[in-house]
Design a protein around this motif. Sequence first.
Motif, PDB file in Angstrom:
ATOM      1  N   MET A  47      -1.441  88.939  56.303  1.00  0.00           N
ATOM      2  CA  MET A  47      -1.477  89.456  57.810  1.00  0.00           C
ATOM      3  C   MET A  47      -1.835  88.284  58.644  1.00  0.00           C
ATOM      4  O   MET A  47      -1.370  88.454  59.862  1.00  0.00           O
ATOM      5  CB  MET A  47      -2.822  90.274  57.761  1.00  0.00           C
ATOM      6  CG  MET A  47      -2.435  91.709  56.864  1.00  0.00           C
ATOM      7  SD  MET A  47      -3.915  93.110  57.041  1.00  0.00           S
ATOM      8  CE  MET A  47      -3.406  93.813  58.769  1.00  0.00           C
ATOM      9  N   LYS A  48      -2.334  87.086  58.336  1.00  0.00           N
ATOM     10  CA  LYS A  48      -2.596  86.185  59.177  1.00  0.00           C
ATOM     11  C   LYS A  48      -1.268  85.660  59.605  1.00  0.00           C
ATOM     12  O   LYS A  48      -1.150  85.292  60.655  1.00  0.00           O
ATOM     13  CB  LYS A  48      -3.477  84.991  58.436  1.00  0.00           C
ATOM     14  CG  LYS A  48      -4.778  85.478  58.508  1.00  0.00           C
ATOM     15  CD  LYS A  48      -5.615  84.195  57.859  1.00  0.00           C
ATOM     16  CE  LYS A  48      -7.134  84.369  57.625  1.00  0.00           C
ATOM     17  NZ  LYS A  48      -7.741  83.352  56.984  1.00  0.00           N
ATOM     18  N   VAL A  85      -8.427  92.848  67.451  1.00  0.00           N
ATOM     19  CA  VAL A  85      -9.827  93.413  67.114  1.00  0.00           C
ATOM     20  C   VAL A  85      -9.830  93.917  65.881  1.00  0.00           C
ATOM     21  O   VAL A  85      -8.936  94.782  65.253  1.00  0.00           O
ATOM     22  CB  VAL A  85     -10.553  94.100  68.195  1.00  0.00           C
ATOM     23  CG1 VAL A  85     -10.552  93.538  69.553  1.00  0.00           C
ATOM     24  CG2 VAL A  85      -9.709  95.449  68.318  1.00  0.00           C
ATOM     25  N   VAL A  86     -10.726  93.998  65.180  1.00  0.00           N
ATOM     26  CA  VAL A  86     -11.379  94.455  63.905  1.00  0.00           C
ATOM     27  C   VAL A  86     -10.890  95.719  63.670  1.00  0.00           C
ATOM     28  O   VAL A  86     -10.027  96.222  62.707  1.00  0.00           O
ATOM     29  CB  VAL A  86     -12.716  94.175  63.245  1.00  0.00           C
ATOM     30  CG1 VAL A  86     -12.731  95.004  62.007  1.00  0.00           C
ATOM     31  CG2 VAL A  86     -12.779  92.840  62.886  1.00  0.00           C
ATOM     32  N   GLY A  88       3.704  92.553  41.818  1.00  0.00           N
ATOM     33  CA  GLY A  88       2.643  93.502  42.257  1.00  0.00           C
ATOM     34  C   GLY A  88       1.985  93.503  43.484  1.00  0.00           C
ATOM     35  O   GLY A  88       2.654  92.716  44.425  1.00  0.00           O
ATOM     36  N   LEU A  89       1.107  94.592  43.670  1.00  0.00           N
ATOM     37  CA  LEU A  89       0.391  94.467  45.308  1.00  0.00           C
ATOM     38  C   LEU A  89      -0.338  93.320  45.088  1.00  0.00           C
ATOM     39  O   LEU A  89      -0.871  92.804  44.315  1.00  0.00           O
ATOM     40  CB  LEU A  89      -0.378  95.712  45.113  1.00  0.00           C
ATOM     41  CG  LEU A  89       0.553  97.287  45.119  1.00  0.00           C
ATOM     42  CD1 LEU A  89      -0.382  98.160  45.126  1.00  0.00           C
ATOM     43  CD2 LEU A  89       1.462  97.246  46.127  1.00  0.00           C
ATOM     44  N   PRO A  90      -0.500  92.771  46.576  1.00  0.00           N
ATOM     45  CA  PRO A  90      -1.165  91.653  46.699  1.00  0.00           C
ATOM     46  C   PRO A  90      -2.718  91.864  46.503  1.00  0.00           C
ATOM     47  O   PRO A  90      -3.345  92.897  46.814  1.00  0.00           O
ATOM     48  CB  PRO A  90      -0.880  91.318  48.206  1.00  0.00           C
ATOM     49  CG  PRO A  90       0.299  92.088  48.566  1.00  0.00           C
ATOM     50  CD  PRO A  90       0.331  93.258  47.698  1.00  0.00           C
ATOM     51  N   GLU A  91      -3.209  90.809  45.900  1.00  0.00           N
ATOM     52  CA  GLU A  91      -4.665  90.713  45.788  1.00  0.00           C
ATOM     53  C   GLU A  91      -5.307  90.546  47.168  1.00  0.00           C
ATOM     54  O   GLU A  91      -4.655  90.069  48.118  1.00  0.00           O
ATOM     55  CB  GLU A  91      -5.032  89.555  45.225  1.00  0.00           C
ATOM     56  CG  GLU A  91      -4.632  89.607  43.540  1.00  0.00           C
ATOM     57  CD  GLU A  91      -4.962  88.397  42.490  1.00  0.00           C
ATOM     58  OE1 GLU A  91      -5.594  87.408  43.252  1.00  0.00           O
ATOM     59  OE2 GLU A  91      -4.516  88.513  41.436  1.00  0.00           O
ATOM     60  N   PRO A  92      -6.598  90.986  47.290  1.00  0.00           N
ATOM     61  CA  PRO A  92      -7.353  90.863  48.763  1.00  0.00           C
ATOM     62  C   PRO A  92      -6.944  89.522  49.504  1.00  0.00           C
ATOM     63  O   PRO A  92      -6.737  89.713  50.639  1.00  0.00           O
ATOM     64  CB  PRO A  92      -8.582  91.381  48.405  1.00  0.00           C
ATOM     65  CG  PRO A  92      -8.568  92.020  47.294  1.00  0.00           C
ATOM     66  CD  PRO A  92      -7.593  91.365  46.348  1.00  0.00           C
ATOM     67  N   GLY A  93      -7.170  88.378  48.693  1.00  0.00           N
ATOM     68  CA  GLY A  93      -6.934  87.125  49.362  1.00  0.00           C
ATOM     69  C   GLY A  93      -5.748  87.158  50.157  1.00  0.00           C
ATOM     70  O   GLY A  93      -5.300  86.494  51.091  1.00  0.00           O
ATOM     71  N   TRP A 124     -12.080  88.578  58.936  1.00  0.00           N
ATOM     72  CA  TRP A 124     -11.163  88.833  57.981  1.00  0.00           C
ATOM     73  C   TRP A 124     -12.143  89.427  56.733  1.00  0.00           C
ATOM     74  O   TRP A 124     -11.787  90.268  56.034  1.00  0.00           O
ATOM     75  CB  TRP A 124     -10.495  87.803  57.433  1.00  0.00           C
ATOM     76  CG  TRP A 124      -9.272  87.551  58.530  1.00  0.00           C
ATOM     77  CD1 TRP A 124      -9.333  86.636  59.340  1.00  0.00           C
ATOM     78  CD2 TRP A 124      -8.254  88.321  58.669  1.00  0.00           C
ATOM     79  NE1 TRP A 124      -8.245  86.621  60.099  1.00  0.00           N
ATOM     80  CE2 TRP A 124      -7.591  87.613  59.730  1.00  0.00           C
ATOM     81  CE3 TRP A 124      -7.675  89.452  58.259  1.00  0.00           C
ATOM     82  CZ2 TRP A 124      -6.157  88.296  60.112  1.00  0.00           C
ATOM     83  CZ3 TRP A 124      -6.510  89.764  58.662  1.00  0.00           C
ATOM     84  CH2 TRP A 124      -5.743  89.485  59.564  1.00  0.00           C
ATOM     85  N   THR A 125     -13.370  89.110  56.500  1.00  0.00           N
ATOM     86  CA  THR A 125     -14.122  89.611  55.534  1.00  0.00           C
ATOM     87  C   THR A 125     -14.557  91.267  55.794  1.00  0.00           C
ATOM     88  O   THR A 125     -14.525  91.923  54.839  1.00  0.00           O
ATOM     89  CB  THR A 125     -15.478  88.957  55.459  1.00  0.00           C
ATOM     90  OG1 THR A 125     -16.097  88.893  56.954  1.00  0.00           O
ATOM     91  CG2 THR A 125     -15.509  87.619  55.046  1.00  0.00           C
TER      92      THR A 125
END
Length: 322
Positions: free
Chosen positions: A257-258, A305-306, A246-251, A270-271
């Motif tokens: 990405m990290k 950057v964010v 399934g699609l990744p959960e937010p965590g 990251w929050t």
Amino acid sequence: MTASGEHVKALVRSHAAGDDDAFYAVALQVAAKAARQGHSTLASDLKQMIDAARQSPVADKVTAIARPRGDLAELLTAGFPDVTLSDLVGPSSFKDTLARVLREQRERQALIGHGYTPVHRLLLEGPPGTGKTMTAGVLARELSLPLLTVRLDSLLSKFMGETASKLRTVFEAAATQRAVYLFDEFDALGAHRGGNDVGEARRIVNAFLVFLEEVSAESIVVAATNHRSILDHALFRRFDLVVKYGLPEPGHAVEVMKARLGLLGRGLRWTTVRPHTADLSHAELVKAAEEAAKQAILRGDDHVVVKDVIAALDARRAASGE
């Protein structure tokens, strides 16, 4: 002649046995004989070739050995992935499942000796870009096996009318060459047998069912599909294990990405990024991370950057229609 008949026979024997050390030892003897006979250029060239071959990556050698020949060359492509189990991001239960498969394969002789068969037929199902193909690569890498991907486009178009016999060729290879055999986009082959299917399509699925049932436990057969709903239900009971993606959960999305950004992602909030990862696949998250990284590098920065990360994520979502 620089190489004697005995040298030639020794080279052939060592090559056939896959004994690189013996092969190079004999080749060096040939080079030394060439030097004694005054063929200094030939001797030098041979030594350079031997040194270069010894320093070539193991993966390149394995891939070369695994490269399909004859009929298989039109049905399979060979690779030796470098992704490991630690590179996969997902729930602990997912990694535990793959760890179980790996352990059973590593200890398959003990299981077979007691009358049990290790897991060797896997069906991976879920949306595109969620890591199914990567999983096949991980299994190959962790077990030091080549990954042989079945070219279903050739199988179903170029060989239409011969597909069942070509499938037999693939499964016969699985019995003689230990590898991970990947049937990607498997729904092209495993669609329902009923309805408007022509006789040839029905024969293909029936043949696959028979071959899968009998496939050697020495190799691993992995079928990956984006569309479980259109698969013939008779297929499911032929697989030892069905793994859902399934699609990744937010965590987990943040971890993906990290991992791709590495040092470029240090210090990122990251929050703030996390809510923008929703509804994106593993592959789309990786692409977004790469886009943000390139923006930073082109600006001459040593970190992202964010705003770049969020812009890349939103662009991927827009492109995917979410």
